[in-house]
Design an enzyme around this catalytic site. Structure first.
Site, mmCIF file in Angstrom:
data_model
loop_
_atom_site.group_PDB
_atom_site.id
_atom_site.type_symbol
_atom_site.label_atom_id
_atom_site.label_comp_id
_atom_site.label_asym_id
_atom_site.label_seq_id
_atom_site.Cartn_x
_atom_site.Cartn_y
_atom_site.Cartn_z
ATOM 1 N N CYS A 169 0.841 -1.196 0.000
ATOM 2 C CA CYS A 169 0.000 0.000 0.000
ATOM 3 C C CYS A 169 0.875 1.244 0.000
ATOM 4 O O CYS A 169 2.077 1.186 0.215
ATOM 5 C CB CYS A 169 -0.856 -0.011 1.247
ATOM 6 N N ARG A 207 1.430 2.056 -5.897
ATOM 7 C CA ARG A 207 1.735 1.006 -4.913
ATOM 8 C C ARG A 207 0.502 0.184 -4.575
ATOM 9 O O ARG A 207 0.584 -0.856 -3.922
ATOM 10 C CB ARG A 207 2.311 1.618 -3.647
ATOM 11 N N TRP A 235 -3.646 -1.885 -1.461
ATOM 12 C CA TRP A 235 -3.634 -3.104 -2.273
ATOM 13 C C TRP A 235 -4.109 -4.190 -1.326
ATOM 14 O O TRP A 235 -3.418 -4.540 -0.367
ATOM 15 C CB TRP A 235 -2.224 -3.408 -2.789
ATOM 16 N N ASN A 272 0.800 -0.470 6.203
ATOM 17 C CA ASN A 272 1.259 -1.201 5.021
ATOM 18 C C ASN A 272 1.978 -2.430 5.539
ATOM 19 O O ASN A 272 2.946 -2.317 6.282
ATOM 20 C CB ASN A 272 2.203 -0.328 4.182
ATOM 21 N N GLY A 273 1.498 -3.610 5.186
ATOM 22 C CA GLY A 273 2.157 -4.839 5.636
ATOM 23 C C GLY A 273 1.118 -5.904 5.963
ATOM 24 O O GLY A 273 -0.043 -5.779 5.597
ATOM 25 N N GLU A 294 10.020 -12.721 -20.202
ATOM 26 C CA GLU A 294 9.735 -11.317 -19.860
ATOM 27 C C GLU A 294 8.657 -10.765 -20.783
ATOM 28 O O GLU A 294 7.744 -10.071 -20.353
ATOM 29 C CB GLU A 294 11.007 -10.488 -19.927
ATOM 30 N N LYS A 318 5.041 -9.220 -19.492
ATOM 31 C CA LYS A 318 4.614 -7.842 -19.843
ATOM 32 C C LYS A 318 3.210 -7.859 -20.434
ATOM 33 O O LYS A 318 2.339 -7.092 -20.056
ATOM 34 C CB LYS A 318 5.571 -7.214 -20.851
ATOM 35 N N GLU A 355 0.462 -8.916 -17.771
ATOM 36 C CA GLU A 355 0.165 -8.059 -16.609
ATOM 37 C C GLU A 355 -0.503 -6.748 -16.993
ATOM 38 O O GLU A 355 -1.118 -6.112 -16.143
ATOM 39 C CB GLU A 355 1.408 -7.807 -15.767
ATOM 40 N N HIS A 363 6.500 -31.034 -28.234
ATOM 41 C CA HIS A 363 6.322 -32.117 -27.248
ATOM 42 C C HIS A 363 5.041 -31.944 -26.449
ATOM 43 O O HIS A 363 4.992 -32.244 -25.262
ATOM 44 C CB HIS A 363 7.560 -32.174 -26.331
HETATM 45 C C1 AGP Z 1 7.137 -6.641 -13.477
HETATM 46 O O1 AGP Z 1 6.621 -5.859 -14.526
HETATM 47 C C2 AGP Z 1 6.290 -6.604 -12.233
HETATM 48 N N1 AGP Z 1 5.970 -5.308 -11.827
HETATM 49 C C3 AGP Z 1 6.873 -7.480 -11.138
HETATM 50 O O2 AGP Z 1 7.109 -8.757 -11.674
HETATM 51 C C4 AGP Z 1 8.190 -6.973 -10.525
HETATM 52 O O3 AGP Z 1 9.232 -7.071 -11.458
HETATM 53 C C5 AGP Z 1 8.525 -7.854 -9.320
HETATM 54 O O4 AGP Z 1 7.491 -7.697 -8.372
HETATM 55 C C6 AGP Z 1 9.867 -7.510 -8.671
HETATM 56 O O5 AGP Z 1 9.834 -6.200 -8.187
HETATM 57 P P1 AGP Z 1 11.229 -5.542 -7.684
HETATM 58 O O6 AGP Z 1 12.118 -5.483 -8.893
HETATM 59 O O7 AGP Z 1 10.864 -4.204 -7.162
HETATM 60 O O8 AGP Z 1 11.790 -6.453 -6.635
#
Ligand code: AGP
Length: 604
Positions: free
Chosen positions: A2, A27, A73, A97-98, A477, A481, A484, A500
């Protein structure tokens, strides 16, 4: 993950809180709220499910000089008004936050059930602080409550009968603070208050921060005074703004040439890799017999590129571990092992805990981090900061390329130190790395072409990214992308493995993004592409060929500037980023704030 913010001072608090929450919204953006002291000393709350703009619509109080704000979040409890922060219980209002892992035990041990109306762990914390608060001494309540919590937390707390004062305390979850003539600020990260102060400090863990309009004081739980260690911001507010781009993600995609140049230039002396400015000794690389790279998400995929490069070029065994798995799989690490953790935010809890585990086995831990002074940076034995500037979009782009560039520097240094590269080879390697920014600038000019080709992606429900070697690594990667930010299912597959089983999923019109930049496996990949094309796939092919007109291979060919195979990844990834971006935008989505996600995953 958050966003939290607190302010107390001479300025009207409501707008500072709301503007700060907008900057922290990346966040987490499920719900938002503020709590503030009214002139009569009462605590008032405004909160709602939805975004900060929805909160702003219900905020009508402009007569407060002290308050806290939160953008959520969701972890415990759904996205509802009742579960939105701040939570108020009796004489206490707080944001968090946590994750409080033992909140159920606390409810039963302190008979809090009757005080609760939400489904959140945070409200339990508010109820506990309230239970322990005698109406006069907030510090006593905090000193008693904090040792009872298990898990991660960053609390900002307001106590009735203490108008104008904000208290804060953290464990693991990030919190920074600053004070200036206008007042005092506290937040999850700098972006919330950087326009007011470039001097800040990280709130030490298990230290109680007391914030008034006159300033900030810190004390340990036993009451002893703690002095803050001030830092200076190394970027300005415009770096955290869109600068005319429609989204942060598009801005950050376009910032990659400059970000890479800023990251590699300070580490190149006389054409060779040099980490002396980072205080990383040669000895770190001299006798490392094996390397383990630990990260999450995109950072992990950058690590996988590092693995491909180091292993193929130098013959050093490299393992890449998913941080959340690494912690529980009994990793094979000796004191000779080099462990590299990668994190843009430097706050990802899985990666931070993996680092802590690694440090019990080796002192050779190196963090590749983008945020100065972040938890992972502070706890690692050595740090290689990337200089991408703040990355606001949830989908990581420039962080990936600068992390990858950092691995290229490390690989070259390792090769030199272990006499696996001659100086001539190293000079050529570094020259190729310095050329990367220019090649990416060329790729960025293809944005209109890429936007046009994504029209065929918009209605896809499944897509595949295929390649071999480092192209397969990059496919992962690319798939992430697209998933997400466009919500289209995407799967990365080793091109040679498709036949396979998974090729059964290829049917008419299924988009396949194929990468064929590695000459030693080029003909094999082209064969694999023909196999999917023959079954109806819609193939978008990225290669360094001048032109491909054979329609049995692909529907669209994106010709990449000719570079050494090992450096093609920097161009390819930018195309994949743009494919994901324009697909998301074409679907009318917000690529900066995709559903269910947050920028920094500070919960396990
Ligand atoms: C990638 O586009 C995401 N936002 C997510 O996978 C991110 O890379 C991952 O949470 C790691 O975050 P960080 O690099 O801040 O540790």
């Amino acid at each position: 993950m958050c966003g939290i913010i607190g302010f107390t001072g001479k300025l009207e608090a409501q707008d500072i809180l709301l503007d700060g929450l907008e900057k922290l919204e990346y966040r987490g953006y499920d719900s938002a709220g503020i709590a503030y002291f009214k002139e009569n000393g009462k605590i008032s709350i405004r909160k709602t499910a939805g975004k900060v703009k929805d909160l702003r619509a219900i905020c009508d109080d402009n007569d407060s000089l002290c308050g806290i704000g939160h953008t959520r979040w969701a972890t415990h409890g759904g996205v509802t008004n009742a579960n939105a922060h701040p939570h108020k219980c009796g004489n206490v209002a707080l944001i968090h936050n946590g994750i409080i892992e033992n909140y159920h035990e606390l409810v039963s041990s302190y008979d809090l059930e009757k005080d609760l109306i939400s489904e959140t762990d945070t409200e339990v914390a508010a109820a506990l602080f309230n239970k322990l608060y005698d109406g006069e001494h907030p510090l006593d309540a905090i000193q008693k409550a904090v040792p009872l919590f298990k898990g991660s937390f960053a609390f900002c707390i307001m106590f009735k009968n203490n108008p104008g004062v904000i208290y804060a305390v953290r464990n693991v979850s990030p919190m920074v603070a600053a004070t200036c003539e206008d007042g005092s600020f506290i937040a999850s990260d700098l972006t919330a208050f950087i326009q007011y102060s470039k001097k800040y400090f990280i709130v030490p863990e298990y230290t109680i921060l007391t914030m008034t309009s006159e300033g900030i004081s810190l004390q340990a739980l036993d009451g002893t005074r703690v002095e803050p260690e001030f830092l200076e911001v190394n970027w300005d507010i415009t770096a955290a703004q869109k600068d005319g781009y429609p989204t942060f993600m598009l801005k950050e995609i376009n910032e990659q040439p400059a970000a890479i140049t800023r990251t590699i230039t300070p580490r190149i002396q006389n054409g060779l890799p040099d980490f002396s400015e980072d205080n990383i000794p040669k000895s770190l690389f001299e006798n490392c017999r094996d390397i383990t790279i630990v990260a999450c998400g995109t950072a992990m995929y950058a690590g996988m590129v590092g693995k491909s490069l180091i292993q193929d070029m130098l013959g050093i065994p490299v393992t890449v571990a998913i941080a959340s798995e690494f912690r529980y799989e009994k990793p094979v690490i000796t004191e000779e092992s080099l462990v590299i953790v990668v994190s843009q935010s430097g706050e990802t809890i899985d990666t931070l805990e993996a680092l802590r585990l690694a440090k019990t086995k080796t002192e050779k831990t190196l963090a590749i981090v983008n945020v100065k002074g972040s938890s992972i940076a502070r706890e690692s034995n050595y740090v290689l900061y990337t200089h991408a500037g703040p990355e606001i979009a949830v989908a990581s782009t420039k962080a990936y390329t600068v992390q990858t560039a950092a691995f290229y520097l490390i690989a070259c240094k390792l090769g030199l130190v272990q006499h696996k590269l001659t100086e001539t080879e190293a000079h050529e390697f570094i020259q190729n790395l310095q050329n990367v920014s220019g090649h990416i600038s060329e790729i960025l000019k293809l944005s209109d072409d890429v936007e046009r080709l994504t029209k065929r992606m918009l209605n896809a429900s499944n897509t595949f990214f295929i390649g071999r070697g480092i192209d397969y690594t990059l496919s992962m990667e690319g798939a992430l992308k697209l998933k997400e930010i466009s919500y289209i299912h995407a799967e990365a597959y080793a091109a040679g493995e498709l036949k396979h089983g998974t090729i059964a999923l290829i049917s008419e019109g299924v988009p396949v993004i194929a990468l064929a930049t590695q000459s030693h496996v080029y003909s094999k990949v082209i064969s694999n592409i023909r196999e999917v094309k023959a079954r109806g796939a819609y193939v978008i092919l990225l290669s360094m060929d001048e032109e491909i007109t054979d329609t049995s291979i692909c529907d669209i060919h994106i010709s990449l500037p000719k570079v050494p195979d090992n450096f093609a990844i920097f161009e390819s990834v930018v195309v994949l980023q743009m494919i994901a971006y324009y697909t998301s935008v074409g679907k009318g989505l917000n690529p900066d704030q995709p559903r269910n996600l947050a920028k920094s995953v500070t919960v396990e």
